[in-house]
Design a protein around this motif. Structure first.
Motif, PDB file in Angstrom:
ATOM      1  N   GLY A 238       0.772  -1.236   0.000  1.00  0.00           N
ATOM      2  CA  GLY A 238       0.000   0.000   0.000  1.00  0.00           C
ATOM      3  C   GLY A 238       0.800   1.280   0.000  1.00  0.00           C
ATOM      4  O   GLY A 238       0.228   2.362   0.132  1.00  0.00           O
ATOM      5  N   VAL A 239       2.126   1.201  -0.173  1.00  0.00           N
ATOM      6  CA  VAL A 239       2.961   2.406  -0.198  1.00  0.00           C
ATOM      7  C   VAL A 239       3.157   2.840  -1.649  1.00  0.00           C
ATOM      8  O   VAL A 239       3.593   2.056  -2.492  1.00  0.00           O
ATOM      9  N   GLY A 240       2.859   4.096  -1.935  1.00  0.00           N
ATOM     10  CA  GLY A 240       2.982   4.604  -3.298  1.00  0.00           C
ATOM     11  C   GLY A 240       1.632   4.995  -3.855  1.00  0.00           C
ATOM     12  O   GLY A 240       0.588   4.744  -3.235  1.00  0.00           O
ATOM     13  N   ASP A 241       1.628   5.616  -5.015  1.00  0.00           N
ATOM     14  CA  ASP A 241       0.396   6.084  -5.650  1.00  0.00           C
ATOM     15  C   ASP A 241       0.323   5.568  -7.082  1.00  0.00           C
ATOM     16  O   ASP A 241       1.356   5.278  -7.710  1.00  0.00           O
ATOM     17  N   GLY A 245       2.734   9.493  -8.781  1.00  0.00           N
ATOM     18  CA  GLY A 245       3.476   9.195  -7.558  1.00  0.00           C
ATOM     19  C   GLY A 245       3.800   7.730  -7.396  1.00  0.00           C
ATOM     20  O   GLY A 245       3.936   7.237  -6.272  1.00  0.00           O
ATOM     21  N   LYS A 246       3.897   7.003  -8.532  1.00  0.00           N
ATOM     22  CA  LYS A 246       4.241   5.576  -8.465  1.00  0.00           C
ATOM     23  C   LYS A 246       5.525   5.377  -7.663  1.00  0.00           C
ATOM     24  O   LYS A 246       6.507   6.110  -7.841  1.00  0.00           O
ATOM     25  N   LEU A 247       5.534   4.366  -6.796  1.00  0.00           N
ATOM     26  CA  LEU A 247       6.710   4.094  -5.974  1.00  0.00           C
ATOM     27  C   LEU A 247       7.915   3.763  -6.839  1.00  0.00           C
ATOM     28  O   LEU A 247       9.030   4.230  -6.574  1.00  0.00           O
ATOM     29  N   ASP A 248       7.709   2.971  -7.891  1.00  0.00           N
ATOM     30  CA  ASP A 248       8.844   2.633  -8.750  1.00  0.00           C
ATOM     31  C   ASP A 248       9.346   3.850  -9.519  1.00  0.00           C
ATOM     32  O   ASP A 248      10.552   4.003  -9.738  1.00  0.00           O
ATOM     33  N   ALA A 249       8.425   4.752  -9.913  1.00  0.00           N
ATOM     34  CA  ALA A 249       8.850   5.969 -10.611  1.00  0.00           C
ATOM     35  C   ALA A 249       9.678   6.861  -9.696  1.00  0.00           C
ATOM     36  O   ALA A 249      10.698   7.437 -10.113  1.00  0.00           O
ATOM     37  N   LEU A 250       9.261   6.973  -8.438  1.00  0.00           N
ATOM     38  CA  LEU A 250       9.985   7.817  -7.493  1.00  0.00           C
ATOM     39  C   LEU A 250      11.341   7.212  -7.130  1.00  0.00           C
ATOM     40  O   LEU A 250      12.326   7.941  -6.956  1.00  0.00           O
ATOM     41  N   LEU A 251      11.398   5.885  -7.011  1.00  0.00           N
ATOM     42  CA  LEU A 251      12.686   5.228  -6.763  1.00  0.00           C
ATOM     43  C   LEU A 251      13.619   5.430  -7.956  1.00  0.00           C
ATOM     44  O   LEU A 251      14.820   5.675  -7.791  1.00  0.00           O
ATOM     45  N   GLY A 252      13.055   5.334  -9.169  1.00  0.00           N
ATOM     46  CA  GLY A 252      13.863   5.583 -10.359  1.00  0.00           C
ATOM     47  C   GLY A 252      14.385   7.004 -10.381  1.00  0.00           C
ATOM     48  O   GLY A 252      15.562   7.254 -10.669  1.00  0.00           O
ATOM     49  N   SER A 295       7.824  -8.691 -10.009  1.00  0.00           N
ATOM     50  CA  SER A 295       7.392  -7.304  -9.840  1.00  0.00           C
ATOM     51  C   SER A 295       8.384  -6.481  -9.031  1.00  0.00           C
ATOM     52  O   SER A 295       8.316  -5.251  -9.025  1.00  0.00           O
ATOM     53  N   GLY A 296       9.290  -7.157  -8.332  1.00  0.00           N
ATOM     54  CA  GLY A 296      10.230  -6.436  -7.476  1.00  0.00           C
ATOM     55  C   GLY A 296       9.557  -5.755  -6.304  1.00  0.00           C
ATOM     56  O   GLY A 296      10.062  -4.778  -5.756  1.00  0.00           O
ATOM     57  N   GLY A 297       8.400  -6.292  -5.892  1.00  0.00           N
ATOM     58  CA  GLY A 297       7.718  -5.756  -4.718  1.00  0.00           C
ATOM     59  C   GLY A 297       6.810  -4.574  -4.992  1.00  0.00           C
ATOM     60  O   GLY A 297       6.298  -3.961  -4.054  1.00  0.00           O
ATOM     61  N   ILE A 298       6.569  -4.258  -6.276  1.00  0.00           N
ATOM     62  CA  ILE A 298       5.731  -3.102  -6.623  1.00  0.00           C
ATOM     63  C   ILE A 298       4.793  -3.468  -7.760  1.00  0.00           C
ATOM     64  O   ILE A 298       5.239  -3.937  -8.814  1.00  0.00           O
ATOM     65  N   LEU A 299       3.503  -3.256  -7.574  1.00  0.00           N
ATOM     66  CA  LEU A 299       2.491  -3.502  -8.605  1.00  0.00           C
ATOM     67  C   LEU A 299       1.633  -2.251  -8.761  1.00  0.00           C
ATOM     68  O   LEU A 299       1.131  -1.718  -7.766  1.00  0.00           O
ATOM     69  N   GLY A 300       1.464  -1.773  -9.986  1.00  0.00           N
ATOM     70  CA  GLY A 300       0.651  -0.585 -10.222  1.00  0.00           C
ATOM     71  C   GLY A 300       1.174   0.654  -9.534  1.00  0.00           C
ATOM     72  O   GLY A 300       0.415   1.571  -9.225  1.00  0.00           O
TER      73      GLY A 300
END
Length: 383
Positions: A238-241, A245-252, A295-300
Protein backbone atom coordinates in the motif's frame (compact mmCIF):
# COMPACT_ATOMS: atom_id res chain seq x y z
CA UNK A 1 20.07 26.93 -9.08
CA UNK A 2 16.95 25.04 -8.16
CA UNK A 3 16.51 21.26 -8.06
CA UNK A 4 18.50 20.70 -4.86
CA UNK A 5 15.46 19.59 -2.83
CA UNK A 6 13.80 16.17 -2.79
CA UNK A 7 10.62 14.79 -1.23
CA UNK A 8 7.11 16.00 -0.39
CA UNK A 9 6.66 15.69 3.39
CA UNK A 10 10.06 14.30 4.39
CA UNK A 11 12.01 16.84 2.36
CA UNK A 12 15.78 17.16 2.06
CA UNK A 13 17.76 20.05 0.57
CA UNK A 14 21.48 19.53 -0.03
CA UNK A 15 23.99 22.35 -0.39
CA UNK A 16 27.72 22.95 -0.87
CA UNK A 17 30.48 22.10 -3.34
CA UNK A 18 33.26 19.55 -3.39
CA UNK A 19 35.98 22.18 -2.89
CA UNK A 20 34.05 24.68 -0.78
CA UNK A 21 34.40 25.07 2.98
CA UNK A 22 31.67 22.54 3.70
CA UNK A 23 28.61 20.78 2.38
CA UNK A 24 25.48 19.62 4.10
CA UNK A 25 21.75 19.04 4.11
CA UNK A 26 18.59 20.34 5.74
CA UNK A 27 16.02 17.65 6.57
CA UNK A 28 12.52 19.04 7.01
CA UNK A 29 9.41 17.07 7.96
CA UNK A 30 11.09 14.51 10.19
CA UNK A 31 8.74 13.44 13.03
CA UNK A 32 9.70 14.36 16.57
CA UNK A 33 10.88 11.71 19.01
CA UNK A 34 13.41 9.76 16.90
CA UNK A 35 16.65 9.00 18.73
CA UNK A 36 19.50 10.71 16.83
CA UNK A 37 23.06 11.68 17.74
CA UNK A 38 26.17 12.53 15.73
CA UNK A 39 27.50 9.04 16.45
CA UNK A 40 24.61 7.56 14.44
CA UNK A 41 26.17 8.95 11.25
CA UNK A 42 29.63 7.44 11.67
CA UNK A 43 29.06 4.00 10.13
CA UNK A 44 27.24 5.22 7.02
CA UNK A 45 29.68 8.07 6.38
CA UNK A 46 32.61 5.67 6.79
CA UNK A 47 31.19 3.41 4.08
CA UNK A 48 31.07 6.33 1.61
CA UNK A 49 34.33 7.91 2.77
CA UNK A 50 37.32 7.96 0.38
CA UNK A 51 40.75 6.55 1.13
CA UNK A 52 39.65 3.13 2.42
CA UNK A 53 41.24 0.85 -0.20
CA UNK A 54 43.44 1.14 -3.27
CA UNK A 55 40.30 1.00 -5.41
CA UNK A 56 39.00 4.41 -4.27
CA UNK A 57 40.31 7.96 -4.33
CA UNK A 58 42.92 8.65 -1.61
CA UNK A 59 41.29 11.99 -0.71
CA UNK A 60 41.49 11.86 3.09
CA UNK A 61 38.17 13.26 4.34
CA UNK A 62 36.91 12.30 7.80
CA UNK A 63 33.32 13.19 6.82
CA UNK A 64 32.19 13.90 10.36
CA UNK A 65 28.59 15.09 10.58
CA UNK A 66 27.71 17.99 12.87
CA UNK A 67 24.09 18.45 13.96
CA UNK A 68 23.34 22.17 13.99
CA UNK A 69 19.59 22.08 14.68
CA UNK A 70 16.50 19.94 15.01
CA UNK A 71 17.79 17.65 17.78
CA UNK A 72 17.55 18.17 21.54
CA UNK A 73 18.86 15.79 24.18
CA UNK A 74 19.40 13.09 21.57
CA UNK A 75 15.93 13.19 20.03
CA UNK A 76 14.50 14.90 16.95
CA UNK A 77 12.28 17.86 17.78
CA UNK A 78 10.13 17.89 14.63
CA UNK A 79 11.81 21.08 13.40
CA UNK A 80 14.29 21.25 10.46
CA UNK A 81 17.43 19.19 11.06
CA UNK A 82 20.53 20.94 9.73
CA UNK A 83 23.61 18.78 9.14
CA UNK A 84 27.06 20.00 8.06
CA UNK A 85 30.14 18.13 6.80
CA UNK A 86 33.40 20.11 6.65
CA UNK A 87 35.72 19.70 3.66
CA UNK A 88 39.24 19.14 5.02
CA UNK A 89 41.25 17.70 2.10
CA UNK A 90 40.65 19.92 -0.91
CA UNK A 91 43.45 20.21 -3.48
CA UNK A 92 41.94 22.71 -5.87
CA UNK A 93 45.28 23.16 -7.63
CA UNK A 94 44.83 19.68 -9.10
CA UNK A 95 42.12 21.17 -11.32
CA UNK A 96 43.77 24.41 -12.49
CA UNK A 97 44.88 22.83 -15.77
CA UNK A 98 41.32 21.99 -16.80
CA UNK A 99 39.71 25.33 -15.93
CA UNK A 100 39.02 25.98 -19.63
CA UNK A 101 38.83 22.37 -20.84
CA UNK A 102 35.72 20.21 -21.14
CA UNK A 103 36.53 16.82 -19.64
CA UNK A 104 34.92 13.89 -21.51
CA UNK A 105 32.16 12.22 -19.47
CA UNK A 106 31.84 15.15 -17.05
CA UNK A 107 29.26 17.91 -16.72
CA UNK A 108 31.75 20.68 -17.61
CA UNK A 109 30.22 21.47 -21.01
CA UNK A 110 26.60 21.19 -19.88
CA UNK A 111 27.19 23.45 -16.84
CA UNK A 112 28.67 26.11 -19.13
CA UNK A 113 25.75 25.68 -21.52
CA UNK A 114 23.23 26.20 -18.70
CA UNK A 115 24.89 28.81 -16.47
CA UNK A 116 27.64 30.36 -18.59
CA UNK A 117 29.96 29.72 -15.66
CA UNK A 118 31.14 26.73 -13.65
CA UNK A 119 33.16 25.70 -10.62
CA UNK A 120 35.88 23.59 -12.25
CA UNK A 121 37.33 22.42 -8.91
CA UNK A 122 36.19 18.83 -8.83
CA UNK A 123 32.94 19.61 -10.58
CA UNK A 124 31.34 21.76 -7.88
CA UNK A 125 27.71 20.70 -7.37
CA UNK A 126 28.02 17.94 -9.98
CA UNK A 127 30.80 16.25 -7.99
CA UNK A 128 30.22 12.85 -6.43
CA UNK A 129 31.15 14.48 -3.12
CA UNK A 130 27.65 15.96 -3.00
CA UNK A 131 26.41 12.46 -2.14
CA UNK A 132 27.91 12.81 1.35
CA UNK A 133 24.96 15.10 2.13
CA UNK A 134 22.52 12.50 0.82
CA UNK A 135 24.06 9.80 2.99
CA UNK A 136 23.70 12.01 6.07
CA UNK A 137 20.02 12.57 5.25
CA UNK A 138 19.63 8.85 4.56
CA UNK A 139 20.76 8.08 8.09
CA UNK A 140 17.85 10.12 9.47
CA UNK A 141 15.43 8.35 7.13
CA UNK A 142 16.93 5.00 8.11
CA UNK A 143 16.26 5.70 11.77
CA UNK A 144 12.60 6.36 10.90
CA UNK A 145 12.31 3.13 8.88
CA UNK A 146 14.01 1.13 11.62
CA UNK A 147 11.15 2.06 13.96
CA UNK A 148 8.79 0.36 11.46
CA UNK A 149 10.90 -2.79 11.00
CA UNK A 150 12.01 -1.85 7.48
CA UNK A 151 15.60 -2.67 6.47
CA UNK A 152 17.51 -1.62 3.34
CA UNK A 153 20.54 -3.58 2.12
CA UNK A 154 22.60 -2.80 -0.98
CA UNK A 155 25.71 -4.49 -2.37
CA UNK A 156 27.83 -4.53 -5.51
CA UNK A 157 26.39 -7.12 -7.85
CA UNK A 158 28.75 -6.53 -10.77
CA UNK A 159 31.94 -4.70 -11.71
CA UNK A 160 32.83 -4.77 -15.41
CA UNK A 161 32.45 -8.39 -16.54
CA UNK A 162 32.72 -9.76 -12.98
CA UNK A 163 29.29 -10.58 -11.53
CA UNK A 164 28.09 -12.23 -8.33
CA UNK A 165 26.75 -15.65 -9.38
CA UNK A 166 23.02 -15.13 -8.86
CA UNK A 167 23.87 -13.52 -5.53
CA UNK A 168 23.37 -16.95 -3.95
CA UNK A 169 25.98 -17.32 -1.21
CA UNK A 170 25.87 -18.37 2.41
CA UNK A 171 27.88 -16.81 5.23
CA UNK A 172 31.01 -18.81 4.43
CA UNK A 173 30.82 -17.89 0.75
CA UNK A 174 29.51 -21.20 -0.55
CA UNK A 175 26.26 -21.87 -2.36
CA UNK A 176 23.59 -23.30 -0.08
CA UNK A 177 20.05 -24.64 -0.49
CA UNK A 178 18.85 -22.04 2.00
CA UNK A 179 20.36 -19.24 -0.07
CA UNK A 180 18.82 -20.69 -3.24
CA UNK A 181 15.37 -20.29 -1.71
CA UNK A 182 16.03 -16.61 -1.05
CA UNK A 183 16.32 -15.83 -4.78
CA UNK A 184 12.52 -15.73 -5.00
CA UNK A 185 12.54 -12.25 -3.50
CA UNK A 186 16.17 -11.36 -3.95
CA UNK A 187 19.44 -12.18 -2.23
CA UNK A 188 19.84 -10.36 1.08
CA UNK A 189 23.46 -10.70 2.20
CA UNK A 190 24.50 -9.70 5.69
CA UNK A 191 26.49 -6.51 6.24
CA UNK A 192 29.33 -8.75 7.43
CA UNK A 193 29.40 -10.60 4.09
CA UNK A 194 29.38 -7.36 2.12
CA UNK A 195 32.11 -5.66 4.13
CA UNK A 196 34.46 -8.67 3.89
CA UNK A 197 35.12 -7.64 0.30
CA UNK A 198 37.07 -4.42 -0.45
CA UNK A 199 34.64 -4.01 -3.34
CA UNK A 200 31.51 -4.84 -1.29
CA UNK A 201 30.81 -7.91 -3.42
CA UNK A 202 29.49 -10.75 -1.18
CA UNK A 203 30.55 -13.39 -3.73
CA UNK A 204 34.25 -14.04 -2.82
CA UNK A 205 35.10 -15.44 -6.26
CA UNK A 206 33.54 -12.52 -8.13
CA UNK A 207 35.26 -10.08 -5.77
CA UNK A 208 38.67 -11.66 -6.41
CA UNK A 209 38.15 -11.55 -10.17
CA UNK A 210 36.98 -7.94 -9.99
CA UNK A 211 40.06 -6.97 -7.97
CA UNK A 212 42.33 -8.44 -10.66
CA UNK A 213 40.31 -6.71 -13.36
CA UNK A 214 40.55 -3.33 -11.62
CA UNK A 215 44.26 -3.70 -10.92
CA UNK A 216 44.88 -4.16 -14.63
CA UNK A 217 42.68 -1.18 -15.52
CA UNK A 218 44.54 1.00 -13.01
CA UNK A 219 47.84 0.14 -14.69
CA UNK A 220 46.29 1.30 -17.96
CA UNK A 221 44.93 4.50 -16.42
CA UNK A 222 41.37 3.38 -17.08
CA UNK A 223 38.21 2.82 -15.00
CA UNK A 224 35.22 0.49 -14.69
CA UNK A 225 31.46 0.64 -14.22
CA UNK A 226 29.20 -1.70 -12.30
CA UNK A 227 25.78 -2.57 -10.88
CA UNK A 228 24.45 -2.15 -7.35
CA UNK A 229 21.48 -4.23 -6.19
CA UNK A 230 19.32 -3.03 -3.29
CA UNK A 231 16.75 -5.10 -1.41
CA UNK A 232 14.28 -3.63 1.08
CA UNK A 233 12.52 -5.95 3.51
CA UNK A 234 9.54 -5.19 5.74
CA UNK A 235 7.77 -2.68 3.48
CA UNK A 236 3.99 -3.09 3.95
CA UNK A 237 1.61 -3.28 1.01
CA UNK A 238 0.00 0.00 0.00
CA UNK A 239 2.96 2.41 -0.20
CA UNK A 240 2.98 4.60 -3.30
CA UNK A 241 0.40 6.08 -5.65
CA UNK A 242 -1.06 4.76 -8.93
CA UNK A 243 -0.29 7.65 -11.32
CA UNK A 244 2.54 10.20 -11.10
CA UNK A 245 3.48 9.19 -7.56
CA UNK A 246 4.24 5.58 -8.46
CA UNK A 247 6.71 4.09 -5.97
CA UNK A 248 8.84 2.63 -8.75
CA UNK A 249 8.85 5.97 -10.61
CA UNK A 250 9.99 7.82 -7.49
CA UNK A 251 12.69 5.23 -6.76
CA UNK A 252 13.86 5.58 -10.36
CA UNK A 253 13.93 9.37 -9.96
CA UNK A 254 15.93 9.04 -6.75
CA UNK A 255 18.55 6.68 -8.19
CA UNK A 256 18.84 8.54 -11.50
CA UNK A 257 19.61 11.68 -9.48
CA UNK A 258 22.91 10.04 -8.47
CA UNK A 259 25.37 11.49 -10.96
CA UNK A 260 26.89 8.29 -12.36
CA UNK A 261 23.70 6.23 -12.70
CA UNK A 262 22.70 5.50 -16.30
CA UNK A 263 20.17 2.71 -15.83
CA UNK A 264 17.65 1.50 -13.22
CA UNK A 265 15.56 -1.67 -13.14
CA UNK A 266 13.11 -3.14 -10.63
CA UNK A 267 12.39 -6.82 -10.07
CA UNK A 268 12.91 -8.79 -13.28
CA UNK A 269 13.74 -5.48 -14.93
CA UNK A 270 14.69 -5.45 -18.61
CA UNK A 271 14.39 -9.24 -18.81
CA UNK A 272 10.56 -8.88 -18.78
CA UNK A 273 10.83 -7.85 -22.43
CA UNK A 274 11.64 -11.47 -23.27
CA UNK A 275 9.01 -13.03 -21.01
CA UNK A 276 5.39 -14.02 -21.56
CA UNK A 277 2.54 -12.98 -19.32
CA UNK A 278 2.38 -16.51 -17.95
CA UNK A 279 6.00 -16.35 -16.81
CA UNK A 280 6.16 -12.71 -15.74
CA UNK A 281 2.96 -12.61 -13.64
CA UNK A 282 3.58 -13.34 -9.96
CA UNK A 283 1.05 -15.87 -8.65
CA UNK A 284 -0.52 -15.18 -5.26
CA UNK A 285 -1.00 -17.86 -2.62
CA UNK A 286 -3.49 -18.14 0.24
CA UNK A 287 -0.68 -17.31 2.65
CA UNK A 288 -0.49 -13.84 1.09
CA UNK A 289 3.01 -14.46 -0.25
CA UNK A 290 3.64 -14.30 -3.99
CA UNK A 291 5.23 -17.42 -5.49
CA UNK A 292 7.67 -15.30 -7.49
CA UNK A 293 8.75 -11.66 -7.31
CA UNK A 294 9.22 -10.48 -10.88
CA UNK A 295 7.39 -7.30 -9.84
CA UNK A 296 10.23 -6.44 -7.48
CA UNK A 297 7.72 -5.76 -4.72
CA UNK A 298 5.73 -3.10 -6.62
CA UNK A 299 2.49 -3.50 -8.61
CA UNK A 300 0.65 -0.59 -10.22
CA UNK A 301 3.07 1.83 -8.60
CA UNK A 302 2.16 0.57 -5.11
CA UNK A 303 4.14 -1.77 -2.85
CA UNK A 304 2.71 -5.31 -2.74
CA UNK A 305 4.24 -6.37 0.60
CA UNK A 306 7.09 -8.39 -0.95
CA UNK A 307 10.75 -7.41 -0.84
CA UNK A 308 11.52 -4.41 -3.02
CA UNK A 309 14.35 -5.32 -5.40
CA UNK A 310 16.01 -2.55 -7.40
CA UNK A 311 19.27 -2.29 -9.35
CA UNK A 312 21.26 0.71 -10.58
CA UNK A 313 23.88 0.65 -13.34
CA UNK A 314 26.81 3.03 -12.81
CA UNK A 315 29.01 4.27 -15.63
CA UNK A 316 32.81 4.05 -15.37
CA UNK A 317 34.54 6.89 -13.54
CA UNK A 318 35.02 9.59 -16.21
CA UNK A 319 38.27 10.93 -14.71
CA UNK A 320 40.96 8.71 -16.24
CA UNK A 321 44.64 9.29 -17.02
CA UNK A 322 44.46 7.82 -20.52
CA UNK A 323 44.71 10.42 -23.32
CA UNK A 324 41.27 11.61 -24.47
CA UNK A 325 40.25 13.99 -27.22
CA UNK A 326 38.22 17.05 -26.22
CA UNK A 327 37.92 20.81 -26.76
CA UNK A 328 38.48 23.99 -24.75
CA UNK A 329 35.73 26.50 -23.97
CA UNK A 330 37.02 28.38 -27.05
CA UNK A 331 36.37 25.38 -29.29
CA UNK A 332 40.03 24.44 -29.70
CA UNK A 333 40.73 20.71 -30.05
CA UNK A 334 43.03 19.29 -27.40
CA UNK A 335 44.18 15.98 -25.89
CA UNK A 336 43.75 15.65 -22.13
CA UNK A 337 44.98 13.28 -19.42
CA UNK A 338 43.03 13.92 -16.21
CA UNK A 339 45.26 14.19 -13.14
CA UNK A 340 44.32 14.25 -9.46
CA UNK A 341 42.78 11.78 -7.01
CA UNK A 342 40.02 9.71 -8.58
CA UNK A 343 38.24 6.39 -8.03
CA UNK A 344 38.99 3.69 -10.63
CA UNK A 345 35.48 2.42 -9.87
CA UNK A 346 32.60 4.24 -8.19
CA UNK A 347 30.26 1.45 -7.13
CA UNK A 348 31.84 0.26 -3.81
CA UNK A 349 31.42 3.74 -2.27
CA UNK A 350 28.02 4.25 -3.92
CA UNK A 351 26.42 1.28 -2.11
CA UNK A 352 25.48 3.44 0.87
CA UNK A 353 24.33 6.25 -1.45
CA UNK A 354 21.84 3.89 -3.11
CA UNK A 355 20.58 2.76 0.30
CA UNK A 356 20.19 6.38 1.37
CA UNK A 357 18.17 7.46 -1.67
CA UNK A 358 15.88 4.43 -1.33
CA UNK A 359 15.38 5.25 2.36
CA UNK A 360 14.49 8.86 1.54
CA UNK A 361 11.80 7.78 -0.93
CA UNK A 362 10.26 5.18 1.38
CA UNK A 363 10.19 7.51 4.38
CA UNK A 364 8.51 10.24 2.38
CA UNK A 365 5.95 7.90 0.80
CA UNK A 366 5.09 6.27 4.12
CA UNK A 367 4.33 9.68 5.59
CA UNK A 368 2.33 10.71 2.52
CA UNK A 369 0.37 7.44 2.67
CA UNK A 370 -0.89 8.13 6.18
CA UNK A 371 -3.62 10.36 4.71
CA UNK A 372 -4.81 7.85 2.10
CA UNK A 373 -7.79 6.61 4.14
CA UNK A 374 -10.27 8.64 6.20
CA UNK A 375 -10.35 5.97 8.91
CA UNK A 376 -6.66 6.54 9.59
CA UNK A 377 -7.13 10.28 9.92
CA UNK A 378 -10.11 9.87 12.26
CA UNK A 379 -8.27 7.29 14.36
CA UNK A 380 -5.31 9.65 14.75
CA UNK A 381 -7.21 12.77 15.73
CA UNK A 382 -9.73 11.00 17.99
CA UNK A 383 -6.97 9.60 20.21
Amino acid sequence: MNGSSFGSIFQVSTWGESHGKALGVVVDGCPAGINLTEKDFESAMARRRPGQTKYVTPRAEQDQVEILSGVFEGRTTGTPISLVIRNTSQKSGDYSEIAHIYRPGHADYTFDAKYGFRDYRGGGRSSGRETASRVAAGVVAGKFLEELGIATTAYVKQIGPCECVNGVYSKDGTVSDEAEEKTRTGFVPSREMIEKSPLRMPDPDASARAEEYLSELMKQGDSAGGIIECIVTGVPAGVGDPVFGKLDALLGHALFSIGAVKGVEIGAGFSVAGMNGSTDNDAFSSSGIKLTNNSGGILGGISDGDDIVIRAAFKPTPSISKPQQTVTDKGEEITIEVRGRHDPVIVPRAVVVVESMVNLVLTDRLLVGMSAQMDRIKAFYKN
